[in-house]
Design a protein around this motif. Structure first.
Motif, PDB file in Angstrom:
ATOM      1  N   PRO A  20       0.934  -0.951  -0.329  1.00  0.00           N
ATOM      2  CA  PRO A  20      -0.332  -0.059   0.160  1.00  0.00           C
ATOM      3  C   PRO A  20       0.973   1.185   0.078  1.00  0.00           C
ATOM      4  N   PHE A  21       0.796   2.742  -0.416  1.00  0.00           N
ATOM      5  CA  PHE A  21       1.056   3.372  -0.693  1.00  0.00           C
ATOM      6  C   PHE A  21       0.508   4.903  -1.492  1.00  0.00           C
ATOM      7  N   ALA A  22      -0.103   5.642  -0.565  1.00  0.00           N
ATOM      8  CA  ALA A  22      -0.596   7.026  -0.868  1.00  0.00           C
ATOM      9  C   ALA A  22      -1.805   6.662  -1.752  1.00  0.00           C
ATOM     10  N   GLY A  23      -2.812   5.715  -1.067  1.00  0.00           N
ATOM     11  CA  GLY A  23      -3.464   4.542  -1.295  1.00  0.00           C
ATOM     12  C   GLY A  23      -4.332   3.917  -2.181  1.00  0.00           C
ATOM     13  N   TYR A  24      -2.382   3.650  -2.910  1.00  0.00           N
ATOM     14  CA  TYR A  24      -2.382   2.521  -3.442  1.00  0.00           C
ATOM     15  C   TYR A  24      -2.566   1.009  -3.339  1.00  0.00           C
ATOM     16  N   LEU A  25      -2.697   0.643  -4.341  1.00  0.00           N
ATOM     17  CA  LEU A  25      -1.401  -0.747  -4.053  1.00  0.00           C
ATOM     18  C   LEU A  25      -0.427  -1.102  -5.527  1.00  0.00           C
ATOM     19  N   LEU A  26       1.006  -1.219  -5.400  1.00  0.00           N
ATOM     20  CA  LEU A  26       1.745  -0.692  -6.099  1.00  0.00           C
ATOM     21  C   LEU A  26       2.942  -1.206  -5.649  1.00  0.00           C
ATOM     22  N   PRO A  27       3.957  -1.484  -6.776  1.00  0.00           N
ATOM     23  CA  PRO A  27       5.045  -2.326  -6.589  1.00  0.00           C
ATOM     24  C   PRO A  27       5.951  -1.482  -6.001  1.00  0.00           C
ATOM     25  N   VAL A  28       6.424  -2.628  -4.974  1.00  0.00           N
ATOM     26  CA  VAL A  28       7.573  -2.051  -4.194  1.00  0.00           C
ATOM     27  C   VAL A  28       9.193  -1.958  -4.585  1.00  0.00           C
ATOM     28  N   GLN A  29       8.993  -3.754  -5.435  1.00  0.00           N
ATOM     29  CA  GLN A  29      10.105  -3.760  -7.030  1.00  0.00           C
ATOM     30  C   GLN A  29       9.532  -5.493  -7.121  1.00  0.00           C
ATOM     31  N   TYR A  30      10.421  -5.385  -8.210  1.00  0.00           N
ATOM     32  CA  TYR A  30      10.030  -6.482  -8.289  1.00  0.00           C
ATOM     33  C   TYR A  30      10.830  -7.786  -8.058  1.00  0.00           C
ATOM     34  N   GLU A  31      11.030  -8.792  -9.224  1.00  0.00           N
ATOM     35  CA  GLU A  31      12.316 -10.282  -8.714  1.00  0.00           C
ATOM     36  C   GLU A  31      13.199  -9.477  -9.204  1.00  0.00           C
ATOM     37  N   SER A  32      13.825  -8.966  -9.824  1.00  0.00           N
ATOM     38  CA  SER A  32      15.235  -8.164  -9.712  1.00  0.00           C
ATOM     39  C   SER A  32      15.446  -7.410  -8.780  1.00  0.00           C
ATOM     40  N   GLY A  33      15.122  -6.704  -8.088  1.00  0.00           N
ATOM     41  CA  GLY A  33      14.791  -6.390  -6.963  1.00  0.00           C
ATOM     42  C   GLY A  33      16.001  -4.744  -7.529  1.00  0.00           C
ATOM     43  N   VAL A  34      15.678  -4.172  -6.314  1.00  0.00           N
ATOM     44  CA  VAL A  34      15.625  -2.591  -5.932  1.00  0.00           C
ATOM     45  C   VAL A  34      17.076  -2.083  -6.535  1.00  0.00           C
ATOM     46  N   ILE A  35      18.124  -2.878  -6.478  1.00  0.00           N
ATOM     47  CA  ILE A  35      19.529  -2.644  -6.790  1.00  0.00           C
ATOM     48  C   ILE A  35      19.554  -2.909  -8.259  1.00  0.00           C
ATOM     49  N   LYS A  36      18.854  -3.648  -8.886  1.00  0.00           N
ATOM     50  CA  LYS A  36      18.862  -3.549 -10.573  1.00  0.00           C
ATOM     51  C   LYS A  36      18.833  -2.491 -10.600  1.00  0.00           C
ATOM     52  N   GLU A  37      17.294  -2.554 -10.274  1.00  0.00           N
ATOM     53  CA  GLU A  37      16.427  -1.010 -10.776  1.00  0.00           C
ATOM     54  C   GLU A  37      16.420   0.102 -10.994  1.00  0.00           C
ATOM     55  N   HIS A  38      17.153   0.468  -9.654  1.00  0.00           N
ATOM     56  CA  HIS A  38      18.744   1.298  -9.775  1.00  0.00           C
ATOM     57  C   HIS A  38      19.189   1.800 -10.450  1.00  0.00           C
ATOM     58  N   MET A  39      20.103   0.880 -10.352  1.00  0.00           N
ATOM     59  CA  MET A  39      21.194   0.825 -11.981  1.00  0.00           C
ATOM     60  C   MET A  39      20.807   0.930 -13.291  1.00  0.00           C
ATOM     61  N   ALA A  40      19.942   0.375 -13.269  1.00  0.00           N
ATOM     62  CA  ALA A  40      18.920   0.471 -15.171  1.00  0.00           C
ATOM     63  C   ALA A  40      18.716   1.416 -14.807  1.00  0.00           C
ATOM     64  N   PRO A 223      11.097  -3.235 -15.474  1.00  0.00           N
ATOM     65  CA  PRO A 223      10.087  -2.458 -15.330  1.00  0.00           C
ATOM     66  C   PRO A 223      10.693  -2.029 -13.431  1.00  0.00           C
ATOM     67  N   CYS A 224       9.962  -1.444 -12.915  1.00  0.00           N
ATOM     68  CA  CYS A 224      10.754  -0.215 -11.885  1.00  0.00           C
ATOM     69  C   CYS A 224       9.399   0.133 -10.451  1.00  0.00           C
ATOM     70  N   GLY A 225      10.344  -0.317  -9.570  1.00  0.00           N
ATOM     71  CA  GLY A 225       8.951  -0.107  -8.140  1.00  0.00           C
ATOM     72  C   GLY A 225       9.249   1.181  -6.989  1.00  0.00           C
ATOM     73  N   LEU A 226       8.719   1.148  -6.522  1.00  0.00           N
ATOM     74  CA  LEU A 226       8.932   2.109  -5.569  1.00  0.00           C
ATOM     75  C   LEU A 226      10.032   2.806  -4.552  1.00  0.00           C
ATOM     76  N   GLY A 227      10.814   1.514  -4.502  1.00  0.00           N
ATOM     77  CA  GLY A 227      12.223   0.800  -3.533  1.00  0.00           C
ATOM     78  C   GLY A 227      12.845   2.161  -4.663  1.00  0.00           C
ATOM     79  N   ALA A 228      13.096   2.112  -5.544  1.00  0.00           N
ATOM     80  CA  ALA A 228      14.129   2.427  -7.015  1.00  0.00           C
ATOM     81  C   ALA A 228      13.861   4.318  -6.930  1.00  0.00           C
ATOM     82  N   ARG A 229      12.565   4.321  -7.017  1.00  0.00           N
ATOM     83  CA  ARG A 229      11.926   5.864  -7.202  1.00  0.00           C
ATOM     84  C   ARG A 229      12.556   6.605  -6.387  1.00  0.00           C
ATOM     85  N   ASP A 230      12.380   5.996  -5.223  1.00  0.00           N
ATOM     86  CA  ASP A 230      12.985   6.863  -3.530  1.00  0.00           C
ATOM     87  C   ASP A 230      14.212   6.627  -3.606  1.00  0.00           C
ATOM     88  N   THR A 231      15.061   5.961  -4.085  1.00  0.00           N
ATOM     89  CA  THR A 231      16.938   6.314  -4.037  1.00  0.00           C
ATOM     90  C   THR A 231      17.350   6.335  -5.136  1.00  0.00           C
TER      91      THR A 231
END
Length: 361
Positions: A20-40, A223-231
């Motif tokens: 849950p984030f800001a009233g929505y259900l959103l992906p925090v990360q995918y199977e690739s993980g936050v670090i891989k998404e951030h670096m992508a 695809p990237c989630g909320l975790g990478a968006r924040d970092t």
């Protein structure tokens, strides 16, 4: 009950970990993980679902006058398609929200607000509406996809004509299309990288999402989630509502003076901002000790508490831990050593310039 964006099923199919984030259900990360998404996003490209953001239209002969009164920035002398960032203040000079205003044409403006503040912002705008101007919440009609990273524009150009691509940063093409799907194509983002944000009819969101991911395979788009968006936004030192600012923090305290035009005749909060010089300022911290700093942790210098952290994380691209903090005005200079209280122990950090990361030209 959390809402689902039009891309909810696509996230689940792709292995998104939904939160849950800001009233929505959103992906925090995918199977690739936050670090891989951030670096992508830093090295290739990433695709984000940002459909939780709110969209509000302001229309009428007095639309500009309403924006001038409601917001701290000035919206005069804007070209059609141009975007401008602005805080929106209460009478005490605190920040109700920070948002982006696009000029569609004379008397018609498209406003993008933070998801958690959508209802609050819309109510505030309606309460202060005057003259020949109407605010309309059109959020449910739009999905928003953010294509970000050094390869983002190359991917986009595979799918669209030159006239659908904005020529400058903070500009949008309102009658653009991507892969034959009508879109607002905006050269904006929240990652510190090149890229676009695409506003599309909610019903077309899944189709556009799939087309973009397919088109970007060669460029390493994932695809990237909320975790990478924040970092990513933290590395780029972009403030986040509810962290670096809120109803009790003025835009001048959090370093947004560039978007506060005190030369304007009047706007809500101007008197309070004029009467109360900033008592705090936002600073950057590079962790030099051992540990990860998070938000709401005490910052001290020479044994005296001077403020609190607002955000903190370990940054995958930079390779070290950082934080932002609001501290007493004049309490520190660049290069100063400070201590941050983390679970009962002091972690050493150094005051450093913002942003932490800036993309190469």
């Amino acid at each position: 009950m959390e809402r689902k964006t039009p891309l909810y099923e696509a996230h689940v199919e792709a292995g998104g970990k939904m939160v849950p984030f800001a009233g929505y259900l959103l992906p925090v990360q995918y199977e690739s993980g936050v670090i891989k998404e951030h670096m992508a996003v830093r090295t290739q490209a990433g695709l984000f679902d940002v459909s939780h953001m709110g969209e509000i239209l302001c229309e009428g002969k007095d639309a500009l006058a309403n924006l001038q009164m409601l917001l701290t920035n000035s919206f005069e002398n804007m070209a059609d398609g141009q975007a401008r960032y602005s805080p929106m203040c209460n009478e005490q000079g605190g920040t109700i929200d920070d948002l982006i205003v696009y000029k569609k044409n004379e008397g018609q403006y498209f406003i993008v607000v933070n998801a958690a503040n959508r209802e609050k912002d819309y109510r505030w705008m309606k309460e202060h509406q005057f003259g020949d101007a109407v605010f309309t919440d059109v959020s449910d009609a739009y999905a928003q996809l953010a294509l970000q990273g050094p390869e983002a524009m190359k991917i986009l150009k595979k799918l669209t004509e030159e006239e659908s691509v904005p020529k400058k940063y903070y500009h949008a093409v309102f009658d653009g299309n991507v892969a034959g799907i009508p879109c607002i194509v905006s050269k904006t983002g929240y990652t510190g990288e090149d890229g676009v944000e695409l506003y599309v009819d909610s019903k077309e969101a899944k189709r556009l999402w799939d087309i973009l991911l397919e088109a970007g395979k060669e460029e390493g788009l994932i695809p990237c989630g909320l975790g990478a968006r924040d970092t990513l936004r933290m590395e780029a030192a972009m403030p986040l509502y509810g962290h670096e600012m809120d109803d009790g923090v003025s835009p001048l305290e959090t370093g947004l003076g560039f978007a506060v035009k005190m030369s304007k005749e009047a706007f809500i909060g101007k008197e309070a901002l004029s009467a109360n010089p900033p008592a705090r300022k936002r600073i950057g911290l590079k962790v030099t000790g051992r540990g990860i700093i998070r938000e709401h942790q005490e910052v001290s210098k020479d044994g005296k508490q001077i403020g609190q952290t607002t955000s903190g994380t370990h940054c995958p691209f930079l390779g070290y831990a950082i934080a932002m903090a609001l501290v007493e005005e004049g309490s520190v200079d660049l290069g100063d050593a400070v201590q941050v209280e983390v679970r009962g122990r002091k972690v050493e950090a150094e005051v450093t310039a913002l942003p932490f990361y800036k993309k190469q030209k």
